[in-house]
Motif scaffolding. Structure first.
Motif: not given
Length: 485
Positions: A21-24, A56-58, A152-153
């Protein structure tokens, strides 16, 4: 995103991870002297829309969190230009790196789970349920504290739950997901305790309790089917550890630990764990029980709590500091009345009755008293006798005799280590020792990490037959009578 680019004063370094879901990315900022990571969501063609919503939640949750159990947040960016979250980079690896070492020794696994439970207790107090507790979401600071990552969850009790509003399917990691999540319940903090139970089962047996299935149909079986008890897999499995694991893995959240703090308490005191039939089980539930669960779902469906704070408020850990010597009856009765009032408003509270056996700094401490009785054991028995009228279930009551030079420091340390929510302590009466040494109750009240109730008996009740007032805070040094303080 390219190395060397500048975004809101953050200079982009190298990409260190690409997830689903993402990159760091590593980043630097001239005004920040700690290692940083920038998390950037995947928003290109074909990416999962849930990645945007979870990001968005995070973005909403992480800046509101504080303490050593979460990475510090240093900035966020919106989707108009570049969405990102910049956070503290925790050194080291996630707990996922330990999977090759499984099963771990029982004591090591207990220590790991205890630190995670403490981290969850801190998170829940900040109105957040993580909902993705698993090895890759857990790191450890050099000082030892567990750090939870990837929010995120998560669910925040004071923020909109975008995942609940926009998606009907439950999002999470299937082997660790609590059964009530499959019924759409996202506001019960005990879901995180189920996930931690899965992790502890896995780390001590080397087998996941519900297998590796990722299908929704396979996951739904955990609404009615329990796992094999760990003792079925390992004959040397400690009964106290099976009691803890199977309590975490109860299908009905009401049968689990009420709070992460109470779970952490049991993990910190395995010798105090109250064993039930769970601890000796070798087989799963009978088929009749399983069929009743499956076809009578309305009777077992968990009901969501109104909010996280309400769940925690109904399940505090209450420490009662008691004197056990003769002459303390009036104060101890006043403490009992106060404790009854606290317990009456907290139906799932846990009571820890504590006495401090004060050590001498100069003289040699004696194990036996003048009657030849073991002083430590005698005090344990007295504490149990004092608590008996409450009629608490054994899982909600423990007694502890601490040995220390400084009673106040011992009480404060016990409260901090065991995540105590409320201390009830008796006040010293007038005495020369109080004026010379200061008040233990005052020190506890001023330095405790939680609420403190200081109790005094009525003046008439506190007086002895000769009109004197007992000194309840002078300790066991040679010049003072034995007691709590």
């Amino acid at each position: 995103m390219q190395p060397g680019a500048d975004i809101d004063g953050f200079t982009i370094g190298e990409r260190v991870h690409r997830g689903g879901m993402a990159t760091l990315w590593t980043v630097t900022h001239p005004g920040i002297n700690v290692p940083l990571l920038m998390k950037v969501p995947l928003v290109s063609e074909g990416e999962d829309p849930a990645a945007i919503v979870s990001f968005e939640m995070e973005q909403m949750i992480l800046p509101r969190l504080s303490g050593p159990h979460v990475p510090a947040c240093f900035g966020t960016g919106d989707f108009e230009r570049q969405a990102y979250v910049v956070m503290e980079r925790i050194p080291g690896q996630t707990l996922y790196k330990r999977l090759g070492d499984l099963p771990l020794p029982y004591e090591e696994a207990r220590g790991i789970a205890g630190r995670i439970a403490s981290a969850l207790a801190s998170l829940h107090r900040q109105h957040v349920i993580h909902h993705d507790i698993k090895p890759s979401s857990i790191m450890f600071r050099e000082r030892g504290e567990a750090v939870l990552i990837d929010f995120g969850l998560s669910h925040h009790n004071h923020l909109p739950d975008l995942l609940q509003e926009e998606f009907r399917l439950p999002y999470g990691t299937a082997p660790y997901m609590a059964p009530e999540r499959l019924n759409g319940v996202r506001d019960d903090p005990r879901s995180d305790l189920f996930s931690l139970g899965v992790l502890l089962y896995f780390f001590t047996t080397g087998v996941r309790p519900f297998g590796e299935t990722e299908s929704l149909r396979g996951m739904r079986r955990r609404l009615w089917r329990d796992p094999y008890p760990p003792r079925k897999l390992r004959a040397d499995y400690p009964p106290w550890l099976q009691e803890i694991v199977l309590r975490c893995l109860e299908i009905d959240p009401a049968a689990r630990y009420p709070t992460a703090a109470q779970l952490a308490f049991d993990l910190a005191h395995p010798e105090r764990v109250k064993l039930s039939a769970r601890s000796q089980r070798l087989n799963r539930d009978a088929l009749g029980t399983v069929w009743r669960r499956r076809f009578n779902r309305g009777a077992i469906q968990p009901q969501p709590k109104s909010n996280v704070a309400a769940q925690l408020a109904s399940s505090p850990i209450v420490l009662v500091a008691l004197d056990t010597v003769d002459g303390s009856e009036a104060l101890n009765e006043a403490i009992r009345v106060t404790a009854e009032q606290v317990l009456s408003t907290s139906p799932s509270a846990r009571l820890a009755c504590v006495n401090v056996l004060k050590l001498n700094r100069v003289a040699i401490d004696r194990t036996l008293d003048e009657q030849g009785q073991n002083r430590h054991v005698d005090r344990l028995v007295r504490l149990q006798h004092w608590a008996r009228p409450f009629g608490l279930d054994e899982s909600r009551l423990t007694v502890h005799v601490l040995e220390a030079f400084d009673p106040a420091a011992a009480i404060l340390e016990f409260a901090a280590v065991n995540l105590v929510d409320h201390i009830i302590v008796g006040a010293r009466q007038n005495s020369m020792m109080r004026s010379l040494l200061g008040s233990v109750s005052a020190k506890v009240a001023s330095e405790a990490p939680c609420s403190v109730t200081v109790v005094r008996p009525s003046r008439l009740a506190a007086q002895g037959e000769d009109g004197s007032t007992p000194d309840l805070a002078t300790g066991e040094a040679e010049i003072t009578p034995p007691g709590l303080f």
